[in-house]
Design a protein around this motif. Sequence first.
Motif, PDB file in Angstrom:
ATOM      1  N   ALA A 184       5.653  -3.437  -8.013  1.00 11.90           N
ATOM      2  CA  ALA A 184       4.863  -4.652  -7.819  1.00 11.90           C
ATOM      3  C   ALA A 184       4.082  -4.580  -6.512  1.00 11.90           C
ATOM      4  N   PHE A 185       4.732  -4.109  -5.459  1.00 10.04           N
ATOM      5  CA  PHE A 185       4.064  -4.000  -4.162  1.00 10.04           C
ATOM      6  C   PHE A 185       2.919  -3.002  -4.219  1.00 10.04           C
ATOM      7  N   LEU A 186       3.183  -1.812  -4.764  1.00  7.62           N
ATOM      8  CA  LEU A 186       2.180  -0.751  -4.755  1.00  7.62           C
ATOM      9  C   LEU A 186       0.986  -1.105  -5.637  1.00  7.62           C
ATOM     10  N   SER A 187       1.235  -1.688  -6.800  1.00  6.26           N
ATOM     11  CA  SER A 187       0.131  -2.061  -7.688  1.00  6.26           C
ATOM     12  C   SER A 187      -0.770  -3.100  -7.031  1.00  6.26           C
ATOM     13  N   ALA A 188      -0.144  -4.073  -6.382  1.00  8.32           N
ATOM     14  CA  ALA A 188      -0.939  -5.114  -5.727  1.00  8.32           C
ATOM     15  C   ALA A 188      -1.691  -4.556  -4.525  1.00  8.32           C
TER      16      ALA A 188
END
Length: 476
Positions: free
Chosen positions: A422-426
């Motif tokens: 979730a962090f990396l995609s955002a």
Amino acid sequence: MTTPIADPLELIAAYVGNARWFGGKGRPFALAGRRRLGRVPGSPGPDDAAEGPRAAIDLVTVDYADAVGGTEIYQLPLAFYGEPQEHLAHALVGMWEDEDFGPSHVYDAVHDRYAMAFWLNAFADPRDEGPLRFHRLPGHEFDLESHSTLFSGEQSNSSVAFGEDSLMKVFRKITPGHNPDISVHEVLTRAGSDHVAALYGWLEVEEDEASGSGGGVLQLAMLQQFLRTASDGWDLALTSVRNLFAEADLHADEVGGDFAGESARLGVALAETHASLQEHFPTHTWSTEQVTSLVDGMHRRLDAALDVVPELAEHADRLRATYDHVRRIRDLTVQQIHADLHLGQTLRTVRGWKIVDFEGEPAKPLSERLLPDSRWRDVAGMLRSFDYAPRVVERTVKESEYVGAEQRAFRAAEWAERNRGAFLSAYAGGELTVDQETLLSAYVADKAVYEVVYEARNRPGWVDIPLDAIRRIEKS
């Protein structure tokens, strides 16, 4: 008061050696010198009639006597009283005949709200007089009636809150030059960034070459917005993991305490912060030689780690291959970054995520902390932090509190994967390029090697956390 005859250096050495913020614990050292930078503006002078404290700032030079050797400079904000102060007994540095204030009971001033008021007033009304220079940014009106409260949990600095209005960070270990924590906060504050606590001002002194510090600017403290209602990002992550462990039949995306939404919002906050830093600080394109130097540094850190943790040897070839893939990258853009980013450097407020402590990695010299680097180093630090949180909970909960060990390990991996994703995609806003994936993998591996050494030296029971991450690199 009877005139003290004690040697101030001996008393200060004993106080410094036991202080939380002293970085030389366990090493043989001696104080090679002490010098007064100046009296804090507004503090009574030696001849003024006053019942309260006098306040001044001293620097002490620490020389180490072990094989590593070296010298460090530490800051001591001091409060001088003519009579003992029982409420400050825990902060007593000693009693001596002071060169400016005569016979004195001397206390660490950060513990004394009366002395701290001099610092706050000097920030509110900075004057161009004396060696100490207080700087103030426009736009904030200070609450001069607020009382100070010292935070007790810090390791390397001292932070003092003034009511609910502002927070002063006192840098204990002092290095000549501009502290990136101040310079980055100043730029982002002037740019109107929503992702940092606004900078209100800072304290510095300019010294000549004969001072003993080598000359130049010494930055001593910074005053910034106090995020009183903020929650620590690391604590929030741990709570989310505990919620998952407490639910026997739910997956990470089904638990009420699911953290993935916050992880995504944090990714956006970091991306926007990096964009602001790229806009307001110089960016550079590294040459092939500079990229090679980056990779060589990773190899050197692995070489040193192998001496500390021999278990790394079976993974060394794969780690080196991960590093060496970076050599093929061309036109690597570097910029100002955080350089020591993890969940503990984030705060969740009602207005979103804030990123704090832009000092860089404390163990590195200031000259290295000022160098630009790839923003993917910050991303790697956060990814490692998302991996750490569930593994820490997994190892610290009691067996009877939650599900069994095998189930906890499965859920820890599930939580880490969900929140890293979730962090990396955002943050990325799309798929990573081959070069970005290559660089990120190398930075993650480099960080995990650092963690293995840290845990081996400080928490041997946790060394498997980063070792497991390195084993996953081996299988990828």
